[in-house]
Design a protein around this motif. Structure first.
Motif, PDB file in Angstrom:
ATOM      1  N   UNK A  56      -4.257 -11.278   4.634  1.00 13.53           N
ATOM      2  CA  UNK A  56      -5.349 -10.445   5.241  1.00 13.53           C
ATOM      3  C   UNK A  56      -4.767 -10.179   6.737  1.00 13.53           C
ATOM      4  N   UNK A  57      -4.479 -11.172   7.270  1.00 11.91           N
ATOM      5  CA  UNK A  57      -3.991 -10.939   8.730  1.00 11.91           C
ATOM      6  C   UNK A  57      -2.738  -9.914   8.731  1.00 11.91           C
ATOM      7  N   UNK A  58      -1.559 -10.234   7.829  1.00 15.30           N
ATOM      8  CA  UNK A  58      -0.493  -9.182   7.980  1.00 15.30           C
ATOM      9  C   UNK A  58      -0.987  -7.900   7.463  1.00 15.30           C
ATOM     10  N   UNK A  59      -1.990  -7.876   6.564  1.00 18.47           N
ATOM     11  CA  UNK A  59      -2.507  -6.327   6.104  1.00 18.47           C
ATOM     12  C   UNK A  59      -3.196  -5.755   7.289  1.00 18.47           C
ATOM     13  N   UNK A  60      -3.800  -6.329   7.884  1.00 17.93           N
ATOM     14  CA  UNK A  60      -4.363  -5.841   9.119  1.00 17.93           C
ATOM     15  C   UNK A  60      -3.444  -5.359  10.305  1.00 17.93           C
ATOM     16  N   UNK A  61      -2.429  -6.290  10.457  1.00 23.51           N
ATOM     17  CA  UNK A  61      -1.524  -5.736  11.447  1.00 23.51           C
ATOM     18  C   UNK A  61      -0.652  -4.547  10.963  1.00 23.51           C
ATOM     19  N   UNK A  62      -0.184  -4.584   9.673  1.00 17.82           N
ATOM     20  CA  UNK A  62       0.391  -3.500   9.188  1.00 17.82           C
ATOM     21  C   UNK A  62      -0.269  -2.321   9.196  1.00 17.82           C
ATOM     22  N   UNK A  63      -1.665  -2.154   9.073  1.00 17.10           N
ATOM     23  CA  UNK A  63      -2.365  -0.980   9.074  1.00 17.10           C
ATOM     24  C   UNK A  63      -2.531  -0.762  10.678  1.00 17.10           C
ATOM     25  N   UNK A  64      -2.693  -1.587  11.396  1.00 19.76           N
ATOM     26  CA  UNK A  64      -2.620  -1.218  12.954  1.00 19.76           C
ATOM     27  C   UNK A  64      -1.324  -0.558  13.534  1.00 19.76           C
ATOM     28  N   UNK A  65      -0.162  -0.869  12.658  1.00 16.69           N
ATOM     29  CA  UNK A  65       0.948  -0.357  12.972  1.00 16.69           C
ATOM     30  C   UNK A  65       1.636   0.768  12.174  1.00 16.69           C
ATOM     31  N   UNK A  66       0.488   1.134  11.389  1.00 15.70           N
ATOM     32  CA  UNK A  66       0.767   2.461  10.341  1.00 15.70           C
ATOM     33  C   UNK A  66       1.851   1.995   9.457  1.00 15.70           C
ATOM     34  N   UNK A  70       2.049  -4.056   0.520  1.00 19.42           N
ATOM     35  CA  UNK A  70       2.135  -3.971  -0.878  1.00 19.42           C
ATOM     36  C   UNK A  70       0.877  -4.450  -1.640  1.00 19.42           C
ATOM     37  N   UNK A  71       0.312  -5.781  -1.145  1.00 18.22           N
ATOM     38  CA  UNK A  71      -0.722  -6.298  -1.851  1.00 18.22           C
ATOM     39  C   UNK A  71      -1.300  -7.289  -0.778  1.00 18.22           C
ATOM     40  N   UNK A  72      -2.338  -8.034  -1.471  1.00 19.46           N
ATOM     41  CA  UNK A  72      -2.792  -9.086  -0.830  1.00 19.46           C
ATOM     42  C   UNK A  72      -2.669 -10.267  -1.507  1.00 19.46           C
ATOM     43  N   UNK A  73      -1.667 -10.244  -2.449  1.00 23.12           N
ATOM     44  CA  UNK A  73      -1.105 -11.564  -2.982  1.00 23.12           C
ATOM     45  C   UNK A  73      -2.092 -12.213  -4.251  1.00 23.12           C
ATOM     46  N   UNK A  74      -2.853 -11.158  -4.876  1.00 18.69           N
ATOM     47  CA  UNK A  74      -3.683 -11.633  -5.801  1.00 18.69           C
ATOM     48  C   UNK A  74      -2.802 -12.293  -6.915  1.00 18.69           C
ATOM     49  N   UNK A  75      -1.622 -11.724  -7.335  1.00 18.69           N
ATOM     50  CA  UNK A  75      -0.778 -12.467  -8.524  1.00 18.69           C
ATOM     51  C   UNK A  75      -0.123 -13.900  -7.850  1.00 18.69           C
TER      52      UNK A  75
END
Length: 129
Positions: A56-66, A70-75
């Motif tokens: 989730x932290x990586x997801x937030x950073x990626x969204x902030x940097x446009x 890929x995913x949040x790691x459900x698999x």
């Protein structure tokens, strides 16, 4: 995301409390297979919680940097649960499978407990104002 890190700190503390209770139960009671199943399930649940927070932290950073995510790691989290099930199946004399499943659900329970505690704390702060 300081709120997420603060939440993770609280959840981590609660998970350690549960694990310490389970270790004491394993050491001082006759229900060792039940507590060993809880310890294994809660340990894997704790790992899944860490994975979720880091993704989730990586997801937030990626969204902030446009950037794309890929995913949040459900698999990955499912694979960890399957690995735990395989361990319980291979060693049925050591692990109680129902307590293992309950241990896997521990971080959901901890999230609910934290939500209720924070709701009560917020209401008290509003009443004091």
């Amino acid at each position: 995301m300081p709120e997420l890190q603060e939440l993770y700190g609280r959840l981590r503390k609660y998970m350690f409390y549960f694990l310490s209770i389970y270790v004491l139960g394993w050491g001082f009671t006759d229900y060792q297979s039940i507590f060993l199943g809880l310890i294994l399930g809660t340990s894997l649940s704790f790992f899944n919680l860490w994975l979720l927070v880091s993704k989730t932290t990586r997801f937030g950073e990626a969204v902030a940097n446009s950037q794309k995510v890929r995913s949040l790691g459900m698999l990955t989290r499912m694979a960890v649960a399957v690995l735990g099930v395989m361990v319980v199946i291979w060693y049925p004399h050591m692990f109680h499978w129902i307590s293992f499943v309950l241990g896997l659900m521990t971080y959901y329970i901890v999230i609910m407990i934290d939500f209720f505690l924070q709701t009560i704390r917020t209401r008290k702060q509003r009443e004091e104002r």
